[in-house]
Design a protein around this motif. Structure first.
Motif, PDB file in Angstrom:
ATOM      1  N   GLY A  27       6.880  -8.542  -8.127  1.00 37.45           N
ATOM      2  CA  GLY A  27       5.530  -8.328  -8.622  1.00 37.45           C
ATOM      3  C   GLY A  27       5.051  -6.922  -8.360  1.00 37.45           C
ATOM      4  N   TYR A  28       3.944  -6.586  -9.005  1.00 39.84           N
ATOM      5  CA  TYR A  28       3.410  -5.223  -8.916  1.00 39.84           C
ATOM      6  C   TYR A  28       1.888  -5.296  -9.000  1.00 39.84           C
ATOM      7  CZ  TYR A  28       2.647  -0.317 -10.249  1.00 39.84           C
ATOM      8  OH  TYR A  28       2.236   0.988 -10.304  1.00 39.84           O
ATOM      9  N   PHE A  29       1.220  -4.717  -8.000  1.00 37.53           N
ATOM     10  CA  PHE A  29      -0.248  -4.689  -7.972  1.00 37.53           C
ATOM     11  C   PHE A  29      -0.719  -3.238  -8.054  1.00 37.53           C
ATOM     12  CE2 PHE A  29      -1.443  -9.029  -6.526  1.00 37.53           C
ATOM     13  CZ  PHE A  29      -0.178  -9.529  -6.239  1.00 37.53           C
ATOM     14  N   CYS A  30      -1.601  -2.978  -9.000  1.00 40.58           N
ATOM     15  CA  CYS A  30      -2.155  -1.627  -9.144  1.00 40.58           C
ATOM     16  C   CYS A  30      -3.238  -1.410  -8.095  1.00 40.58           C
ATOM     17  CB  CYS A  30      -2.851  -1.464 -10.496  1.00 40.58           C
ATOM     18  SG  CYS A  30      -1.788  -1.712 -11.894  1.00 40.58           S
ATOM     19  N   TRP A  31      -3.245  -0.218  -7.533  1.00 40.53           N
ATOM     20  CA  TRP A  31      -4.398   0.200  -6.734  1.00 40.53           C
ATOM     21  C   TRP A  31      -5.148   1.192  -7.594  1.00 40.53           C
ATOM     22  CZ3 TRP A  31      -6.618  -1.623  -2.417  1.00 40.53           C
ATOM     23  CH2 TRP A  31      -7.766  -0.929  -2.012  1.00 40.53           C
ATOM     24  N   SER A  32      -6.283   0.841  -8.156  1.00 44.40           N
ATOM     25  CA  SER A  32      -7.066  -0.325  -7.824  1.00 44.40           C
ATOM     26  C   SER A  32      -7.737  -0.836  -9.094  1.00 44.40           C
ATOM     27  CB  SER A  32      -8.103   0.072  -6.767  1.00 44.40           C
ATOM     28  OG  SER A  32      -8.879  -1.021  -6.365  1.00 44.40           O
ATOM     29  N   LEU A  33      -8.383  -1.987  -9.011  1.00 43.98           N
ATOM     30  CA  LEU A  33      -9.145  -2.446 -10.174  1.00 43.98           C
ATOM     31  C   LEU A  33     -10.247  -1.442 -10.504  1.00 43.98           C
ATOM     32  CD1 LEU A  33     -10.015  -4.619 -12.248  1.00 43.98           C
ATOM     33  CD2 LEU A  33     -11.468  -5.611 -10.468  1.00 43.98           C
ATOM     34  N   LEU A  34     -11.052  -1.116  -9.499  1.00 44.63           N
ATOM     35  CA  LEU A  34     -12.242  -0.281  -9.703  1.00 44.63           C
ATOM     36  C   LEU A  34     -12.164   1.005  -8.897  1.00 44.63           C
ATOM     37  CD1 LEU A  34     -14.909  -3.031  -8.859  1.00 44.63           C
ATOM     38  CD2 LEU A  34     -14.364  -2.231 -11.164  1.00 44.63           C
ATOM     39  N   ASP A  35     -12.804   2.060  -9.350  1.00 43.33           N
ATOM     40  CA  ASP A  35     -13.079   3.195  -8.467  1.00 43.33           C
ATOM     41  C   ASP A  35     -13.902   2.629  -7.311  1.00 43.33           C
ATOM     42  OD1 ASP A  35     -11.983   4.853 -10.386  1.00 43.33           O
ATOM     43  OD2 ASP A  35     -13.934   5.328 -11.294  1.00 43.33           O
ATOM     44  N   ASN A  36     -13.585   3.040  -6.087  1.00 48.82           N
ATOM     45  CA  ASN A  36     -14.293   2.441  -4.956  1.00 48.82           C
ATOM     46  C   ASN A  36     -14.418   3.424  -3.803  1.00 48.82           C
ATOM     47  OD1 ASN A  36     -11.787   2.290  -3.474  1.00 48.82           O
ATOM     48  ND2 ASN A  36     -11.260   0.477  -4.664  1.00 48.82           N
ATOM     49  N   PHE A  37     -14.818   2.933  -2.661  1.00 42.71           N
ATOM     50  CA  PHE A  37     -15.034   3.793  -1.491  1.00 42.71           C
ATOM     51  C   PHE A  37     -13.694   4.102  -0.829  1.00 42.71           C
ATOM     52  CE2 PHE A  37     -15.805   4.404   3.063  1.00 42.71           C
ATOM     53  CZ  PHE A  37     -16.689   5.471   3.004  1.00 42.71           C
ATOM     54  N   GLU A  38     -13.262   5.350  -0.943  1.00 41.63           N
ATOM     55  CA  GLU A  38     -11.925   5.716  -0.457  1.00 41.63           C
ATOM     56  C   GLU A  38     -11.990   6.222   0.999  1.00 41.63           C
ATOM     57  OE1 GLU A  38      -8.952   5.061  -1.265  1.00 41.63           O
ATOM     58  OE2 GLU A  38      -7.992   6.467   0.075  1.00 41.63           O
ATOM     59  N   TRP A  39     -12.423   5.344   1.910  1.00 34.04           N
ATOM     60  CA  TRP A  39     -12.400   5.623   3.342  1.00 34.04           C
ATOM     61  C   TRP A  39     -13.014   6.993   3.670  1.00 34.04           C
ATOM     62  CZ3 TRP A  39     -11.773   0.904   4.863  1.00 34.04           C
ATOM     63  CH2 TRP A  39     -10.892   0.065   4.185  1.00 34.04           C
ATOM     64  N   ALA A  40     -12.334   7.788   4.492  1.00 33.22           N
ATOM     65  CA  ALA A  40     -12.916   9.062   4.929  1.00 33.22           C
ATOM     66  C   ALA A  40     -13.098  10.048   3.778  1.00 33.22           C
ATOM     67  CB  ALA A  40     -12.041   9.678   6.021  1.00 33.22           C
ATOM     68  N   GLU A  41     -12.528   9.741   2.614  1.00 28.29           N
ATOM     69  CA  GLU A  41     -12.698  10.621   1.451  1.00 28.29           C
ATOM     70  C   GLU A  41     -13.946  10.270   0.650  1.00 28.29           C
ATOM     71  OE1 GLU A  41     -10.700  13.271   0.776  1.00 28.29           O
ATOM     72  OE2 GLU A  41      -9.821  12.761   2.720  1.00 28.29           O
TER      73      GLU A  41
END
Ligand code: FCB
Length: 446
Positions: free
Chosen positions: A399-413
């Protein structure tokens, strides 16, 4: 080269998208949730590049139904999301927050109603702050605290969830959170890092045991970021540096659960871990995984410097002449995914491997109602080719999961790097399917 087609990956192949609680949910203090170390960390000054935090993020807490409908609309059959421990147990142990569990129960139902399989990650970095105050991952008691938490979630969701991942990328939160101090809890201590590594490995096993004991047919795995390295030179020092980096990044969390112990001979930095090992730990740490999730973003360039960690700093890892660089400064190296998958398969310990994260941030521009993110589409195509290549070499990639569905909060970035197949307009919470999302829609429909 033949055209890439869904059918080539096999009928049973799982196609999914991934996201994590703190990065999308928001509602950081809603309905009885306790604070996590990421709440505390981002509320401190100068921890996040754009001074943002995950208080609201993508508001997935209120918009999960629409977002799961998007997963379906794009044609994916699986949604990987994580559970926030302090939403379920605000103090980390003891008192259960029903409202928190009910939220995840609704998310699971929203998936199932749409024919999307829920894949649950139990820990994607947001430890209850209450437990950090008691030492967090550096305190050995956390192995029991974690087991208690896993039991609560398994009881609530186990009747509908089959696929479980214990941790998201242990190496990232032990190393970046406890040694480099750039992620929560923001600790910079070799001792605490080493203690955390060992306790996390024991917690992997404890969590897996709880799932197996409480659920009949749980599919139990975990995820690891696998970052192969590329050497800048061929001297003995380069080779030693590469081996040491590999042991630190790729082996310290993977091998103990396989019964191979710690790669101390290749990475002297790990020597002090012996201080945290007790009699019986060799056995207690063993896990018979149903699957391993491999997460891949880039290779690192190895430059022999005295401190192993420094090899990993991106500024030493860029090679502008040969590789495209993403918005997070990572080199685009699709064949590194083949290498990562082959590397994990070579242990001969698991019969199923999934790519549980792979993706890239590029600067996205809204033009009318479209985002023409051709570089992201090319990124996915090139990496999927490598999955095919691994499969034809006999690596059981299921299987293969894309990161990510949505633009989101990218931790310290913060909100700078956009990883979504779907654009998030944060001011309005509008979702706009990017061209890469449309590409998947066509690819998966074919
Ligand atoms: C991985 C994390 C994930 C996200 C991507 C870009 O290391 O697991 O949460 O931040 O990187």
């Amino acid at each position: 080269m033949t055209q890439l087609a869904r059918g080539q990956f096999g009928d049973e192949f799982t196609w999914g998208v991934a996201h994590a609680a703190y990065q999308v949910e928001g509602a950081w203090d809603a309905d009885g949730k306790g604070p996590s170390i990421w709440d505390t960390f981002t509320h401190r000054p100068r921890t996040v590049r754009d001074r943002s935090n995950g208080d609201v993020a993508c508001d997935f807490y209120h918009r999960y139904a629409g977002d799961t409908a998007l997963v379906k609309r794009l044609g994916f059959g699986a949604q990987r999301f994580s559970i926030s421990w302090p939403r379920v147990l605000p103090d980390g142990t003891g008192r259960v927050n029903r409202a928190g569990l009910d939220f995840y129960s609704r998310v699971v139902d929203a998936c199932l109603e749409r024919g999307v399989e829920p894949w649950v990650t139990l820990y994607h970095w947001d430890l209850p702050e209450a437990l950090q105050r008691r030492g967090g991952w550096a305190n050995r008691d956390i192995v029991d605290w974690f087991g208690e938490y896993v039991g609560v979630v398994a009881d609530a969701l186990g009747d509908r969830v089959r696929h479980w991942m214990i941790f998201n990328e242990p190496c990232s939160f032990t190393l970046v959170g406890h040694l480099a101090g750039q992620h929560a809890p923001g600790v910079r201590s070799l001792r605490k890092f080493l203690a955390a590594v060992h306790h996390v490995n024991l917690a992997q096993a404890a969590g897996a045991r709880v799932l197996r004991d409480s659920l009949d047919d749980a599919d139990v795995g975990t995820t690891h970021i696998v970052t192969p390295s590329r050497m800048l030179g061929t001297t003995r020092r380069h080779q030693r540096a590469a081996r040491s980096l590999d042991a630190l990044l790729n082996r310290a969390h993977l091998e103990p659960n396989f019964g191979l112990g710690y790669p101390i001979a290749d990475c002297p930095l790990l020597r002090g871990i012996r201080r945290y090992q007790r009699d019986g730990d060799d056995k207690a740490v063993l896990v018979d995984w149903d699957f391993i999730g491999v997460q891949y973003y880039t290779r690192l360039l190895v430059h022999p410097l005295p401190v192993p960690l420094l090899h990993a700093l991106p500024r030493y890892g860029r090679d502008f002449r040969r590789y495209e660089i993403t918005a997070t400064g990572w080199e685009v190296q699709p064949d590194g995914l083949h290498e990562a998958l082959t590397k994990v398969h070579a242990y001969g310990k698991v019969s199923r491997i999934y790519v549980t994260e792979n993706g890239a941030a590029f600067p996205d521009h809204l033009v009318g109602d479209r985002i023409h993110d051709d570089r992201r589409t090319a990124f996915y195509r090139d990496h999927l080719e490598q999955v095919r290549r691994a499969q034809s070499d006999g690596v059981p990639v299921h299987g293969y999961f894309c990161w990510s569905l949505l633009d989101n909060f990218e931790w310290a970035e913060g909100f700078g790097p956009r990883f979504g197949l779907v654009y998030t307009e944060f001011a309005t919470q509008r979702r706009i399917i990017k061209d890469s999302g449309r590409w998947f829609q066509e690819f998966l429909a074919a």
